[in-house]
Design an enzyme around this catalytic site. Structure first.
Site, PDB file in Angstrom:
ATOM      1  N   TYR A 143       0.818  -1.213   0.000  1.00 57.61           N
ATOM      2  CA  TYR A 143       0.000   0.000   0.000  1.00 57.61           C
ATOM      3  C   TYR A 143       0.856   1.269   0.000  1.00 57.61           C
ATOM      4  O   TYR A 143       0.375   2.358  -0.301  1.00 57.61           O
ATOM      5  CB  TYR A 143      -0.943   0.037   1.217  1.00 57.61           C
ATOM      6  CG  TYR A 143      -2.044  -1.019   1.172  1.00 57.61           C
ATOM      7  CD1 TYR A 143      -2.216  -1.835   0.069  1.00 57.61           C
ATOM      8  CD2 TYR A 143      -2.912  -1.179   2.244  1.00 57.61           C
ATOM      9  CE1 TYR A 143      -3.207  -2.797   0.036  1.00 57.61           C
ATOM     10  CE2 TYR A 143      -3.918  -2.140   2.215  1.00 57.61           C
ATOM     11  CZ  TYR A 143      -4.059  -2.948   1.110  1.00 57.61           C
ATOM     12  OH  TYR A 143      -5.047  -3.896   1.070  1.00 57.61           O
ATOM     13  N   LYS A 193       3.282 -15.515   2.965  1.00 53.40           N
ATOM     14  CA  LYS A 193       3.184 -16.319   1.733  1.00 53.40           C
ATOM     15  C   LYS A 193       4.623 -16.655   1.347  1.00 53.40           C
ATOM     16  O   LYS A 193       5.113 -16.297   0.262  1.00 53.40           O
ATOM     17  CB  LYS A 193       2.447 -15.493   0.662  1.00 53.40           C
ATOM     18  CG  LYS A 193       2.095 -16.271  -0.586  1.00 53.40           C
ATOM     19  CD  LYS A 193       0.976 -17.265  -0.395  1.00 53.40           C
ATOM     20  CE  LYS A 193       0.697 -18.041  -1.668  1.00 53.40           C
ATOM     21  NZ  LYS A 193      -0.203 -19.185  -1.456  1.00 53.40           N
ATOM     22  N   ASP A 225      -3.272 -18.206   2.586  1.00 53.14           N
ATOM     23  CA  ASP A 225      -4.464 -18.876   2.047  1.00 53.14           C
ATOM     24  C   ASP A 225      -5.034 -19.852   3.077  1.00 53.14           C
ATOM     25  O   ASP A 225      -6.256 -19.950   3.263  1.00 53.14           O
ATOM     26  CB  ASP A 225      -4.160 -19.582   0.716  1.00 53.14           C
ATOM     27  CG  ASP A 225      -2.773 -20.194   0.655  1.00 53.14           C
ATOM     28  OD1 ASP A 225      -1.965 -19.932   1.569  1.00 53.14           O
ATOM     29  OD2 ASP A 225      -2.481 -20.953  -0.286  1.00 53.14           O
ATOM     30  N   ASP A 249      -5.295  -6.439   6.035  1.00 53.94           N
ATOM     31  CA  ASP A 249      -6.479  -5.688   5.621  1.00 53.94           C
ATOM     32  C   ASP A 249      -7.610  -6.671   5.296  1.00 53.94           C
ATOM     33  O   ASP A 249      -8.754  -6.531   5.751  1.00 53.94           O
ATOM     34  CB  ASP A 249      -6.105  -4.863   4.378  1.00 53.94           C
ATOM     35  CG  ASP A 249      -7.168  -3.869   3.988  1.00 53.94           C
ATOM     36  OD1 ASP A 249      -8.126  -3.680   4.775  1.00 53.94           O
ATOM     37  OD2 ASP A 249      -7.070  -3.287   2.892  1.00 53.94           O
ATOM     38  N   ASP A 253     -10.947  -8.165   8.046  1.00 53.03           N
ATOM     39  CA  ASP A 253     -12.365  -8.041   7.693  1.00 53.03           C
ATOM     40  C   ASP A 253     -13.051  -9.402   7.749  1.00 53.03           C
ATOM     41  O   ASP A 253     -14.192  -9.529   8.211  1.00 53.03           O
ATOM     42  CB  ASP A 253     -12.527  -7.458   6.285  1.00 53.03           C
ATOM     43  CG  ASP A 253     -12.674  -5.945   6.314  1.00 53.03           C
ATOM     44  OD1 ASP A 253     -12.356  -5.355   7.367  1.00 53.03           O
ATOM     45  OD2 ASP A 253     -13.084  -5.359   5.303  1.00 53.03           O
TER      46      ASP A 253
END
Ligand code: NAD
Length: 358
Positions: A143, A193, A225, A249, A253
């Site tokens: 980001y 990852k 994942d 992020d 959620d």
């Protein structure tokens, strides 16, 4: 104690939920002998309307002069992506986090005892309990990396977003996670990852070094994942989950949804020196703004986090959380968490009941 609190009321339902949270703070002050000096700070769409930019000059300095910052929510269709960056509320959110050096985002996802039915997972999964703390790196990664957009000869337009992390950035967020785990159930799950990304391999090596140092804390690596799957299969297995900005992020959620309503969940963003920023995880909910329908609990629980993490006042934090649980246990619900056929109460009444319990 006198605490100086910056209040960013913001847009949409922001001012309504902040009002109730301030009322709860005052009730806590009365009970525990604290006073508050509130400093109103203009930020977001309302700042664009008032002074032409969403992040007015001097905002960071004003916040830095306070002990903590409470933010309602910012944004709305009026200040959409067609507006220049300096008028968009999201620009202000990124800027304040960066200027206050808030590199750690703490998002608890806890299923409150009275809300078992709101959990969308299987009953037996919910009954095992969900109480995890997502620790998301907030000021690095993709980001904030270099972006590029260019025309190629044969493939049309091409874009890149760079994901970069340094050992230093990883270590400071890792330490936060291990320290938090020591105050909780002493388990850290680090999400990466590493089978694909170089940044993740560095992330993992730094976390392993920390895991040796914090040998009293149980540690595990989880691929992102797999973490996404485990959060809906068996979220009760997690205590502290630490991860980089973009993974955090998305996963935070997901974690919030397994606990029911976004109207119930608080968050904290903290750094090393500047005041921490406390805010509900939800947005400005323009669809219900100004109608006394917003659930103020997420913002009220953000105040509990403020007492716990910025002021080291666990007793006050516990009192707020206990008052929320008591009101929910009595069956009071705002429309977002009310079952069909149950009469809901408004934002103000929910705030009043919680104050009364304190
Ligand atoms: P949202 O969280 O505002 O709303 C999503 C849905 O949840 C809506 O139906 C809303 O009514 C409901 N909801 C949210 N909070 C609630 C509460 N406290 N009580 C009851 N119901 C609640 O997300 P969105 O609609 O995607 O975004 C609306 C605006 O908020 C956008 O401009 C977005 O950019 C902004 N936003 C701001 C923040 C922030 O300030 N940190 C975070 C997310 C979104």
């Amino acid at each position: 104690m006198n605490y100086k609190i910056a209040l960013i009321r913001g847009d949409g339902i922001g001012p309504e939920v902040v009002n109730e949270a301030v009322g709860v703070m005052e009730a806590v002050g009365k009970k525990f002998g604290h006073t508050f000096t509130f400093v109103d700070v203009l930020l977001g769409g309302c700042a664009t309307d008032a002074v032409g930019k969403s992040y007015p000059d001097g905002t960071a300095e004003k916040c830095k002069s306070c002990d903590a910052v409470l933010l309602g929510a910012v944004g709305g269709p009026k200040w959409g992506s067609d507006k220049p960056a300096e008028q968009r509320p999201e620009t202000a959110l990124l800027a304040i986090r960066k200027d206050l050096g808030l590199y750690a985002n703490l998002r608890p996802a806890a299923l409150r005892p009275a809300m078992l039915d709101a959990c969308p997972l299987k009953k037996e999964t919910a009954e095992k309990g969900i109480d995890l703390m997502m620790v998301r790196e907030l000021t690095g990664g993709i980001y904030f990396g270099k972006r590029d957009k260019y025309q190629t000869e044969d493939r049309g337009i091409e874009c890149t977003d760079l994901m970069a992390y340094s050992e230093k950035e990883i270590e400071r967020i890792g330490r936060r996670a291990f320290e938090l785990a020591r105050l909780r159930r002493k388990k850290v799950s680090s999400v990466d990852k590493a089978n694909v990304l170089e940044t993740s391999r560095l992330w993992r090596s730094v976390m392993h070094r920390l895991a040796e140092e914090y040998s009293d804390v149980q540690y595990e690596d989880v691929l992102v994942d797999n973490c996404a799957m485990q959060l809906v299969r068996d979220p009760g297995q997690f205590d502290v989950v630490v991860t980089e900005n973009m993974f955090g992020d998305i996963l935070s959620d997901e974690a919030s949804m397994v606990t029911g309503s976004i109207g119930l969940l608080p968050s904290a963003s903290i750094g090393d020196t500047a005041p921490g920023l406390y805010e509900p995880i939800h947005g400005s909910a323009p669809d219900i703004a100004g109608q006394d329908k917003a659930n103020p609990i997420a913002t009220i629980l953000s105040v509990a986090m403020m007492f716990r993490y910025s002021f080291q006042r666990a007793e006050e934090a516990n009192a707020i959380e206990a008052a929320v649980d008591a009101v929910l246990a009595e069956g009071w619900r705002t429309p977002d968490i009310a079952e069909s056929g149950v009469k809901a109460i408004g934002t103000k009444e929910m705030g009043r009941l919680i104050r009364e319990h304190i």
